[in-house]
Design a protein around this motif. Structure first.
Motif, mmCIF file in Angstrom:
data_model
loop_
_atom_site.group_PDB
_atom_site.id
_atom_site.type_symbol
_atom_site.label_atom_id
_atom_site.label_comp_id
_atom_site.label_asym_id
_atom_site.label_seq_id
_atom_site.Cartn_x
_atom_site.Cartn_y
_atom_site.Cartn_z
ATOM 1 N N LEU A 117 -2.727 6.658 -10.483
ATOM 2 C CA LEU A 117 -3.179 5.636 -9.547
ATOM 3 C C LEU A 117 -3.278 4.283 -10.247
ATOM 4 O O LEU A 117 -2.834 3.259 -9.707
ATOM 5 N N THR A 118 -3.814 4.271 -11.434
ATOM 6 C CA THR A 118 -3.939 3.026 -12.198
ATOM 7 C C THR A 118 -2.582 2.366 -12.382
ATOM 8 O O THR A 118 -2.427 1.152 -12.166
ATOM 9 N N MET A 119 -1.583 3.141 -12.770
ATOM 10 C CA MET A 119 -0.244 2.595 -12.996
ATOM 11 C C MET A 119 0.412 2.144 -11.687
ATOM 12 O O MET A 119 1.123 1.138 -11.655
ATOM 13 N N ALA A 120 0.176 2.872 -10.614
ATOM 14 C CA ALA A 120 0.758 2.491 -9.319
ATOM 15 C C ALA A 120 0.211 1.142 -8.864
ATOM 16 O O ALA A 120 0.957 0.293 -8.377
ATOM 17 N N VAL A 121 -1.093 0.936 -9.052
ATOM 18 C CA VAL A 121 -1.700 -0.343 -8.672
ATOM 19 C C VAL A 121 -1.185 -1.452 -9.588
ATOM 20 O O VAL A 121 -0.813 -2.533 -9.132
ATOM 21 N N LYS A 122 -1.144 -1.161 -10.875
ATOM 22 C CA LYS A 122 -0.668 -2.154 -11.846
ATOM 23 C C LYS A 122 0.786 -2.562 -11.557
ATOM 24 O O LYS A 122 1.130 -3.736 -11.633
ATOM 25 N N LEU B 264 0.819 -1.215 0.000
ATOM 26 C CA LEU B 264 0.000 0.000 0.000
ATOM 27 C C LEU B 264 0.851 1.263 0.000
ATOM 28 O O LEU B 264 0.553 2.217 -0.720
ATOM 29 N N LEU B 265 1.918 1.268 0.785
ATOM 30 C CA LEU B 265 2.782 2.446 0.812
ATOM 31 C C LEU B 265 3.397 2.678 -0.565
ATOM 32 O O LEU B 265 3.531 3.812 -1.014
ATOM 33 N N GLY B 266 3.752 1.604 -1.250
ATOM 34 C CA GLY B 266 4.258 1.734 -2.614
ATOM 35 C C GLY B 266 3.225 2.338 -3.548
ATOM 36 O O GLY B 266 3.530 3.236 -4.341
ATOM 37 N N ILE B 267 1.988 1.873 -3.450
ATOM 38 C CA ILE B 267 0.909 2.414 -4.283
ATOM 39 C C ILE B 267 0.677 3.882 -3.950
ATOM 40 O O ILE B 267 0.591 4.728 -4.847
#
Length: 132
Positions: free
Chosen positions: A121-126, A26-29
């Motif tokens: 956000l999309t790329m961070a989750v991916k 989560l911290l990474g996202i």
């Protein structure tokens, strides 16, 4: 050591490892999203909030620039502190309440012109699953 004690210790270790993995992911996202949010005035970047149980309704007028990203400091500091207290089963929300956050993420029409999305956000989750 008795079998029951060994099981309790194993469960404790598994829970700790799971919580640490959740926190790290989560911290990474959160961090990738905040750092990936484009900066004009810095206000959008500063308006990411992490909360438990219900989405934040907050927003701030604090700003910064790409060269002096003070705006990301509040959001990143809050995300770090937030993740330290997470437990298995917590419901997590990551919100940005500025009206142009959606268009910045997904794209849309601004002043009669189409603006492409940044998908921060999309790329961070991916990308979160690729960091292991």
């Amino acid at each position: 050591m008795k079998f029951g004690s060994q099981v309790k210790k194993a469960v404790f270790n598994i829970e700790n490892e799971t919580e640490n993995t959740i926190r790290k992911t989560l911290l990474g996202i959160f961090g990738d999203t905040i750092r990936g949010t484009p900066v004009d005035t810095g206000r959008l970047r500063n308006n990411w909030y992490t909360t438990k149980s219900k989405p934040s309704s907050k927003s701030t007028k604090a700003q910064g620039t790409a060269d002096a990203p003070i705006a990301s400091t509040r959001a990143l500091s809050q995300a770090v502190a937030f993740t330290q207290s997470l437990k298995i089963g917590d419901v997590v929300f990551f919100t940005n309440n500025l009206p142009y956050a959606y268009i910045t993420e997904y794209g849309g029409v601004v002043n009669g012109k189409y603006r492409a999305g940044n998908y921060m956000l999309t790329m961070a989750v991916k990308n979160a699953g690729k960091k292991r």
